[in-house]
Enzyme design. Structure first.
Site, short mmCIF file in Angstrom:
data_model
loop_
_atom_site.label_atom_id
_atom_site.label_comp_id
_atom_site.label_asym_id
_atom_site.label_seq_id
_atom_site.Cartn_x
_atom_site.Cartn_y
_atom_site.Cartn_z
N GLU A 1 6.12 -1.40 -2.74
CA GLU A 1 5.01 -0.47 -2.01
C GLU A 1 4.45 0.51 -3.00
OE1 GLU A 1 8.34 1.06 0.39
OE2 GLU A 1 7.32 3.00 0.14
N HIS B 1 4.37 -3.87 2.86
CA HIS B 1 4.78 -2.29 3.30
C HIS B 1 3.94 -1.85 4.37
CE1 HIS B 1 4.59 2.06 2.72
NE2 HIS B 1 5.89 1.95 2.87
MG MG Z 1 9.89 1.43 1.54
#
Ligand code: MG
Length: 383
Positions: free
Chosen positions: A248, A298
């Site tokens: 992410e 994400h």
């Molecule tokens: Mg995370």
């Protein structure tokens, strides 16, 4: 078709109660949306994950002006134009986050212009619905014993709502984390559980916590280590059974190639509002596929990013693919956020912890302009 106007919307909501994770506490939620309008009035919306004020400047003062007058359907050409214009000083970071929001808006616009959903533009849907896992169990400022009880109660509530999978936060401190992990498994013996440390551990700590996750049969260990240490992921992976997830904080096909190549990461997690946008997420998926790694985005923002992630998951399959293979789950952030829940006339429909993939053109969600006013920090426009 030409790009006629680019608008940014900085939106903010104050939280009733702050919540935290291993790195800091949130007391407000902010987002920066990008609205791109073509000369025939077709409009696309995108979202940037990260510091809204910085994104606003990057888009209205740097990337936006050269895009005016260009063909909005040429998503790949526009992406590489932006990339080359800032390559010398911005191969990663918030400038790439700004490009991500612009790119997402261009895909939404392109879908609307062509009468196709984003998942159709991505190559077609493998499925019409995507099961969700609940992301929650953030920390609150209270004594640790009481906090564990509160977090277990929150998890039981998600189970009651029909979630068969959920993700907890770890990384507060190792002693707390071990107690929380065992309490969660005792309370939810049959639930698919994941744990997210947000890069809180050094390698010895990650080994210790990872062995506890092995013992309690967790489905993945997210950001156990800093994304800077891709070789440590390999070292950690060799000591554990639990799959490692990360990404992410990473961006671009080049960044993911570096992160995934050592072989320590089993699940790549680009954020479509940060990794370089939908265009780049497709390339990241190709890089990951070439290494046998699955991509599960994400997703922690507003309904725009949620819709983008839903289309992305619907248009992909789990490597290596099989007739009876299950698809990857969508991350459904359950923390309070009016910016996700109150700004849309049409949202992604979620029933019984399952997201129905929008079939309308573009991202398939419709912004409620009248609702923006109460959350507006600033709107800027270039044309
Ligand atoms: Mg995370």
């Amino acid at each position: 078709m030409k790009i006629e106007c680019i608008r940014t919307h900085h939106l903010r909501s104050e939280l009733d109660e702050p919540f935290g994770f291993s790195q800091w506490y949130y007391s407000t939620r902010n987002t920066l949306w990008v609205e791109i309008i073509a000369d025939d009035a077709t409009t696309g919306w995108g979202e940037c994950y990260g510091p809204a004020e910085v994104y606003e400047a990057a888009i209205t003062a740097f990337y936006g002006p050269p895009l005016l007058g260009l063909d909005p359907l040429a998503t790949d050409r526009l992406w590489h134009g932006m990339w080359r214009s800032s390559l010398d000083f911005a191969r990663r970071g918030v400038m790439m986050g700004a490009m991500s929001g612009i790119d997402m808006a261009l895909w939404d616009l392109k879908g609307k212009a062509l009468g196709m959903s984003v998942s159709e533009l991505m190559g077609g849907r493998y499925r019409e619905s995507v099961p969700c896992y609940a992301t929650g169990m953030y920390f609150k400022d209270m004594p640790e014993e009481a906090l564990i009880g509160t977090l277990v109660a929150e998890a039981l509530d998600y189970q009651e709502q029909g979630f068969a999978a959920m993700k907890i936060k770890v990384g507060k401190n190792p002693a707390f984390d071990v107690r929380l992990i065992s309490a969660m498994r005792r309370a939810l013996p049959a639930t698919t559980l994941m744990a997210d440390a947000n890069h809180a551990y050094d390698l010895p700590e990650a080994v210790r916590i990872g062995r506890v996750l092995d013992e309690y049969d967790f489905a993945w260990f997210e950001e156990p280590l800093s994304p800077e240490y891709e070789l440590q992921f390999r070292q950690l992976h060799e000591k554990l059974r639990v799959p490692l997830a990360t990404g992410e904080c990473e961006q671009t096909r080049y960044g993911f190639q570096r992160l995934l190549s050592p072989g320590g990461v089993q699940i790549a997690q680009p954020d479509l509002a940060y990794c370089g946008g939908i265009s780049e997420a497709m390339k990241i998926r190709a890089v990951a596929s070439s290494l046998g790694v699955n991509v599960i985005p994400h997703c922690w923002g507003t309904m725009l990013n949620l819709a983008a992630a839903t289309h992305f998951l619907a248009s992909g399959y789990l490597e290596p693919g099989r007739a009876e293979g299950a698809g990857a789950m969508l991350e459904l952030d359950r923390t309070p956020s009016p910016l996700r829940d109150e700004l849309f006339e049409t949202s992604v429909t979620i029933e019984k912890a399952t997201a129905h993939v929008p079939t309308a053109p573009g991202l398939g969600v419709v912004v409620d302009r009248s609702a923006l006013q109460s959350f507006r920090v600033r709107e800027k426009e270039i044309r």
